[in-house]
Write a protein that holds these residues in place. Structure first.
Motif, PDB file in Angstrom:
ATOM      1  N   MET A 134       8.830  -2.093  12.420  1.00  0.00           N
ATOM      2  CA  MET A 134       9.446  -2.073  11.094  1.00  0.00           C
ATOM      3  C   MET A 134      10.088  -0.721  10.819  1.00  0.00           C
ATOM      4  SD  MET A 134       6.587  -3.917   8.689  1.00  0.00           S
ATOM      5  CE  MET A 134       5.291  -2.842   9.261  1.00  0.00           C
ATOM      6  N   PHE A 135      10.999  -0.712   9.847  1.00  0.00           N
ATOM      7  CA  PHE A 135      11.493   0.529   9.272  1.00  0.00           C
ATOM      8  C   PHE A 135      10.600   0.893   8.088  1.00  0.00           C
ATOM      9  CE2 PHE A 135      15.271  -1.542  11.100  1.00  0.00           C
ATOM     10  CZ  PHE A 135      15.673  -0.544  11.982  1.00  0.00           C
ATOM     11  N   GLN A 136      10.478   2.176   7.841  1.00  0.00           N
ATOM     12  CA  GLN A 136       9.642   2.651   6.745  1.00  0.00           C
ATOM     13  C   GLN A 136      10.378   3.753   5.996  1.00  0.00           C
ATOM     14  OE1 GLN A 136       5.582   3.719   7.803  1.00  0.00           O
ATOM     15  NE2 GLN A 136       5.608   5.405   6.337  1.00  0.00           N
ATOM     16  N   LEU A 137      10.466   3.608   4.686  1.00  0.00           N
ATOM     17  CA  LEU A 137      11.094   4.611   3.829  1.00  0.00           C
ATOM     18  C   LEU A 137      10.035   5.098   2.836  1.00  0.00           C
ATOM     19  CD1 LEU A 137      13.767   6.035   2.952  1.00  0.00           C
ATOM     20  CD2 LEU A 137      14.081   4.156   1.345  1.00  0.00           C
ATOM     21  N   ASN A 138       9.661   6.367   2.947  1.00  0.00           N
ATOM     22  CA  ASN A 138       8.685   6.955   2.038  1.00  0.00           C
ATOM     23  C   ASN A 138       9.406   7.575   0.841  1.00  0.00           C
ATOM     24  OD1 ASN A 138       6.757   6.325   3.974  1.00  0.00           O
ATOM     25  ND2 ASN A 138       6.874   8.334   4.940  1.00  0.00           N
ATOM     26  N   PHE A 139       8.873   7.350  -0.358  1.00  0.00           N
ATOM     27  CA  PHE A 139       9.507   7.955  -1.528  1.00  0.00           C
ATOM     28  C   PHE A 139       8.461   8.163  -2.628  1.00  0.00           C
ATOM     29  CE2 PHE A 139       9.790   3.413  -2.211  1.00  0.00           C
ATOM     30  CZ  PHE A 139       9.536   3.237  -3.564  1.00  0.00           C
ATOM     31  N   SER A 140       8.783   9.087  -3.523  1.00  0.00           N
ATOM     32  CA  SER A 140       7.927   9.332  -4.676  1.00  0.00           C
ATOM     33  C   SER A 140       8.758   9.227  -5.941  1.00  0.00           C
ATOM     34  CB  SER A 140       7.266  10.713  -4.586  1.00  0.00           C
ATOM     35  OG  SER A 140       8.245  11.743  -4.605  1.00  0.00           O
ATOM     36  N   LEU A 165       6.670  -0.049 -10.691  1.00  0.00           N
ATOM     37  CA  LEU A 165       6.030   1.111 -10.093  1.00  0.00           C
ATOM     38  C   LEU A 165       5.706   2.163 -11.151  1.00  0.00           C
ATOM     39  CD1 LEU A 165       8.089   1.577  -6.793  1.00  0.00           C
ATOM     40  CD2 LEU A 165       6.208  -0.008  -7.297  1.00  0.00           C
ATOM     41  N   ASN A 166       4.759   3.014 -10.813  1.00  0.00           N
ATOM     42  CA  ASN A 166       4.346   4.091 -11.722  1.00  0.00           C
ATOM     43  C   ASN A 166       5.149   5.356 -11.454  1.00  0.00           C
ATOM     44  OD1 ASN A 166       2.284   2.485 -12.847  1.00  0.00           O
ATOM     45  ND2 ASN A 166       0.925   3.003 -11.152  1.00  0.00           N
ATOM     46  N   VAL A 191       7.232  -3.340  -0.857  1.00  0.00           N
ATOM     47  CA  VAL A 191       7.037  -2.025  -1.462  1.00  0.00           C
ATOM     48  C   VAL A 191       5.574  -1.928  -1.887  1.00  0.00           C
ATOM     49  CG1 VAL A 191       7.682  -0.451  -3.317  1.00  0.00           C
ATOM     50  CG2 VAL A 191       9.412  -1.945  -2.280  1.00  0.00           C
ATOM     51  N   CYS A 192       4.893  -0.890  -1.431  1.00  0.00           N
ATOM     52  CA  CYS A 192       3.490  -0.729  -1.802  1.00  0.00           C
ATOM     53  C   CYS A 192       3.157   0.749  -1.918  1.00  0.00           C
ATOM     54  CB  CYS A 192       2.555  -1.408  -0.807  1.00  0.00           C
ATOM     55  SG  CYS A 192       2.674  -0.794   0.864  1.00  0.00           S
ATOM     56  N   ALA A 193       2.094   1.023  -2.652  1.00  0.00           N
ATOM     57  CA  ALA A 193       1.652   2.398  -2.845  1.00  0.00           C
ATOM     58  C   ALA A 193       1.178   2.983  -1.520  1.00  0.00           C
ATOM     59  CB  ALA A 193       0.531   2.457  -3.877  1.00  0.00           C
ATOM     60  N   GLU A 194       1.333   4.281  -1.378  1.00  0.00           N
ATOM     61  CA  GLU A 194       0.871   4.962  -0.179  1.00  0.00           C
ATOM     62  C   GLU A 194      -0.627   4.734  -0.002  1.00  0.00           C
ATOM     63  OE1 GLU A 194       1.167   9.397   1.881  1.00  0.00           O
ATOM     64  OE2 GLU A 194       1.494   9.129  -0.263  1.00  0.00           O
ATOM     65  N   GLY A 195      -1.023   4.365   1.213  1.00  0.00           N
ATOM     66  CA  GLY A 195      -2.434   4.124   1.496  1.00  0.00           C
ATOM     67  C   GLY A 195      -2.867   2.694   1.298  1.00  0.00           C
ATOM     68  N   ILE A 214      12.403  10.131  -7.313  1.00  0.00           N
ATOM     69  CA  ILE A 214      13.306   9.001  -7.482  1.00  0.00           C
ATOM     70  C   ILE A 214      13.087   8.368  -8.853  1.00  0.00           C
ATOM     71  CG2 ILE A 214      14.006   6.766  -6.556  1.00  0.00           C
ATOM     72  CD1 ILE A 214      14.565   9.234  -4.783  1.00  0.00           C
ATOM     73  N   SER A 215      14.156   8.254  -9.625  1.00  0.00           N
ATOM     74  CA  SER A 215      14.063   7.583 -10.920  1.00  0.00           C
ATOM     75  C   SER A 215      14.850   6.277 -10.944  1.00  0.00           C
ATOM     76  CB  SER A 215      14.583   8.500 -12.036  1.00  0.00           C
ATOM     77  OG  SER A 215      15.943   8.848 -11.795  1.00  0.00           O
ATOM     78  N   GLU A 216      15.685   6.051  -9.940  1.00  0.00           N
ATOM     79  CA  GLU A 216      16.482   4.834  -9.861  1.00  0.00           C
ATOM     80  C   GLU A 216      16.777   4.564  -8.386  1.00  0.00           C
ATOM     81  OE1 GLU A 216      17.086   3.519 -12.748  1.00  0.00           O
ATOM     82  OE2 GLU A 216      18.577   1.960 -12.495  1.00  0.00           O
ATOM     83  N   ALA A 217      16.479   3.360  -7.910  1.00  0.00           N
ATOM     84  CA  ALA A 217      16.723   3.040  -6.498  1.00  0.00           C
ATOM     85  C   ALA A 217      17.002   1.553  -6.362  1.00  0.00           C
ATOM     86  CB  ALA A 217      15.530   3.446  -5.644  1.00  0.00           C
ATOM     87  N   TYR A 218      18.092   1.230  -5.662  1.00  0.00           N
ATOM     88  CA  TYR A 218      18.489  -0.152  -5.438  1.00  0.00           C
ATOM     89  C   TYR A 218      18.793  -0.360  -3.955  1.00  0.00           C
ATOM     90  CZ  TYR A 218      19.279  -0.893 -10.460  1.00  0.00           C
ATOM     91  OH  TYR A 218      19.132  -1.017 -11.816  1.00  0.00           O
ATOM     92  N   LEU A 219      18.447  -1.547  -3.465  1.00  0.00           N
ATOM     93  CA  LEU A 219      19.002  -2.030  -2.201  1.00  0.00           C
ATOM     94  C   LEU A 219      20.224  -2.855  -2.572  1.00  0.00           C
ATOM     95  CD1 LEU A 219      19.014  -2.595   0.851  1.00  0.00           C
ATOM     96  CD2 LEU A 219      17.444  -4.496   0.415  1.00  0.00           C
ATOM     97  N   ASP A 220      21.403  -2.318  -2.243  1.00  0.00           N
ATOM     98  CA  ASP A 220      22.648  -2.951  -2.682  1.00  0.00           C
ATOM     99  C   ASP A 220      23.091  -4.085  -1.766  1.00  0.00           C
ATOM    100  OD1 ASP A 220      22.961  -1.251  -4.892  1.00  0.00           O
ATOM    101  OD2 ASP A 220      23.815   0.311  -3.618  1.00  0.00           O
TER     102      ASP A 220
END
Length: 583
Positions: free
Chosen positions: A528-534, A498-499, A460-464, A435-441
């Motif tokens: 909760m809902f959870q969306l994993n992304f890199s 984010l990195n 939004v937080c890093a995995e782990g 993912i290089s661009e992501a928005y909650l519209d």
């Protein structure tokens, strides 16, 4: 002369075998919900007492105590006693009719039996199927005869306190029930362990040396079960595997008292015991999966039954989604005990006595459901919630006029837009890569009842990483119609700060205003809902995003950057999921 001697010998034999031995009764005590009667057999050197006791929330129950009159002499029940009119079984039928208006059977109602320095008969209690506690006590050698307790399938504890040599007959207990045998000497521990191994029994042997004692674990493909017992501190734990819907095998931990009539608690020494579940979990998961795993990262369900915990004991068990607390009397939830749990869906609380809640026991920002079995518990949790500004809801109250019926969210990822209807069930939505661009519209919601506010909580937080309270943010929607809410043009940039080439998680859930009895949530179970992304180089958009492409009027560059308004530089752009040329 010979005839006289023969008669005297016969009389002596009859006395020794109980032929003339009679059970003598005291006057019974019978009142509302209480019964007590005592029978004494002086010739056989024992007495019995059948009386009533209180078993936590289950009300009055019956127990039978058989004890020697003189412990320096042999004491035994004989076959003649079984047909004596003053044996406890016929009298139990008689006195229960006076107490309750109908005859009841001792073998269907006696829950505890204690035998103290009295020899029992073979199969004597084989029909007592409701027994949950058996106590055996002897100051010298003792034999438990064949078949004595063979059909006691509801047994919780068998307390063995034999100071001499213990001999166990054949088929004395059923091999199926999972109960605790608590021993007071090493000889007893060895005798019961040998019996267990020889007969394939499921009971657990708790030794006398203090600390946690273990049985051999059960380890197979995708399954672990191991049990630890601390007889001194009066508890056992069971860590095993269960199936969680479509998520496959998961781990749960059950901690329960050995004898609910006595205090049970963890101590600091238990945490350093080699048989505490945490070091053993690492050991056994390596056998199962080839690598050590941490209990704190893998246990999803925790149930505590009448056992006092330590402060902060489960503070780092991030992935717990269900916690159950049960106590037959008063109970204190100690400081910080679940403070780092970030995935909690439900906390079930069933405390019959006074409930006391310590400080910082849960993360106040989490949205989950507290389910209580009585109004007193609800009041305590409600007071804690108000004092600490917690987001959890009190089960049974949140539906009082408030409900979120439907929710959908609109996302833009790498220039592609989609609107997702969310089911009323939390969990992982999808895994997105590159993912290089992501928005909650935007998001929309439909509600019923006197709803005056709809808000999304997100993080939004890093995995782990365990989300801390300051990491959570929220966005409120505006009412767009009767029971309809919309947060439009949110344009929340999810990758801010984010990195690249890193893994992250987006957590989010929805809630309404609090009407005094709690608030409605979505998902309604408080999860909760959870969306994993890199982040990083685009490797393809997950099926979730490809599934629906909305005709968004926003422009994006080919590398996924959003353009405010219409492009002023000619070139190829993405709009509505299609490449277009701007001249």
């Amino acid at each position: 002369m010979k005839t006289k001697n023969f008669i005297l010998s016969l009389l002596g034999m009859m006395l020794c075998t109980g032929g003339f031995a009679k059970i003598v009764m005291d006057a019974p005590v019978i009142s509302d919900n209480y019964l007590k009667f005592v029978g004494t057999n002086e010739a056989n050197n024992y007495k019995y007492t059948l009386d009533t006791y209180e078993w936590a929330s289950k009300g009055p129950q019956f127990q039978l105590t058989i004890e020697a009159l003189d412990t320096s002499k042999p004491a035994a029940i004989t076959t003649a006693d079984l047909t004596d009119e003053n044996f406890w079984e016929p009298l139990f039928r008689k006195y229960t009719k006076q107490l309750a208006g109908e005859e009841m059977e001792a073998y269907d109602n006696v829950k505890r039996v204690y035998a103290k320095n009295v020899a029992l008969l073979a199969n004597q209690f084989s029909t007592y199927g409701e027994l949950h506690i058996i106590g055996i006590e002897a100051s010298g050698d003792y034999t438990i005869p064949d078949g004595c307790f063979q059909n006691c399938t509801k047994l919780d504890n068998l307390e063995s306190n034999v100071q001499g040599t213990l001999t166990l007959g054949s088929n004395i207990v059923s091999p199926q029930p999972m109960f605790i045998v608590t021993c007071s000497t090493p000889g007893e521990t060895q005798a019961w362990t040998n019996y267990k191994n020889s007969n394939g029994c499921n009971f657990t042997v708790a030794g006398s040396g203090g600390g946690i004692t273990m049985e051999e674990p059960v380890i197979s493909d995708g399954y672990i079960c191991f049990v630890g017992v601390n007889a001194t501190n009066n508890y056992k734990y069971t860590l095993n595997t269960y199936e969680w819907a479509d998520r496959g095998p998961q781990f749960q931990l059950i901690i329960e008292t050995l004898d609910a009539s006595k205090p049970a608690a963890f101590t600091a020494d238990d945490l350093n015991d080699e048989n505490y579940w945490e070091p053993l979990f690492r050991k056994y998961t390596k056998q199962l999966a080839g690598e050590e795993m941490e209990a704190k990262d893998n246990i999803k369900e925790l149930y505590i039954k009448n056992v006092a915990l330590l402060p902060n004991q489960f503070a780092n068990y991030e992935y717990l989604h269900t916690i159950g607390i049960e106590a037959g009397g008063d109970y204190t939830v100690p400081n910080g005990v679940f403070s780092g749990v970030s995935r909690l869906d439900n906390l079930d609380c069933s405390v019959a006595g006074n409930l006391t809640l310590g400080d910082n026991i849960v993360n106040p920002k989490l949205t989950f459901t507290v389910n209580c079995t009585n109004d007193t518990g609800k009041q305590v949790w409600q007071q804690y919630k108000e004092k600490n500004s917690c987001n959890y809801i009190i089960g049974g109250d949140s539906g009082d006029g408030l409900k979120i019926n439907e929710v959908s969210v609109s996302l833009s990822v790498n220039g592609y837009s989609t609107t997702l209807p969310l089911s009323d069930k939390g969990g992982t939505l999808e895994n997105l890569k590159g993912i290089s661009e992501a928005y909650l519209d935007a998001f929309t919601a439909k509600t019923s009842g006197d709803v005056t506010e709809v808000t999304v909580d997100y993080c939004v937080c890093a995995e782990g990483v365990v989300p801390s309270s300051e990491m959570w943010k929220n966005i409120s929607a505006s009412q767009s119609g009767d029971g309809e809410w919309k947060a439009d043009n949110v344009n929340l940039y999810l990758l801010d700060g984010l990195n690249s080439n890193s893994s992250y998680r987006l957590y989010f859930s929805f809630h309404t205003n609090d009407n005094g009895n709690g608030r409605a949530t979505y998902p309604s179970d408080g999860s909760m809902f959870q969306l994993n992304f890199s982040t990083g180089e685009i490797t393809g958009i997950a099926p979730m995003v490809n599934a629906q492409r909305s005709m968004s009027n926003d422009y994006y560059t080919l590398d996924g950057r959003r353009i405010n308004g219409q492009p002023t530089t000619r070139g190829i752009y993405i709009r509505g999921g299609k490449k277009i040329l701007v001249k």
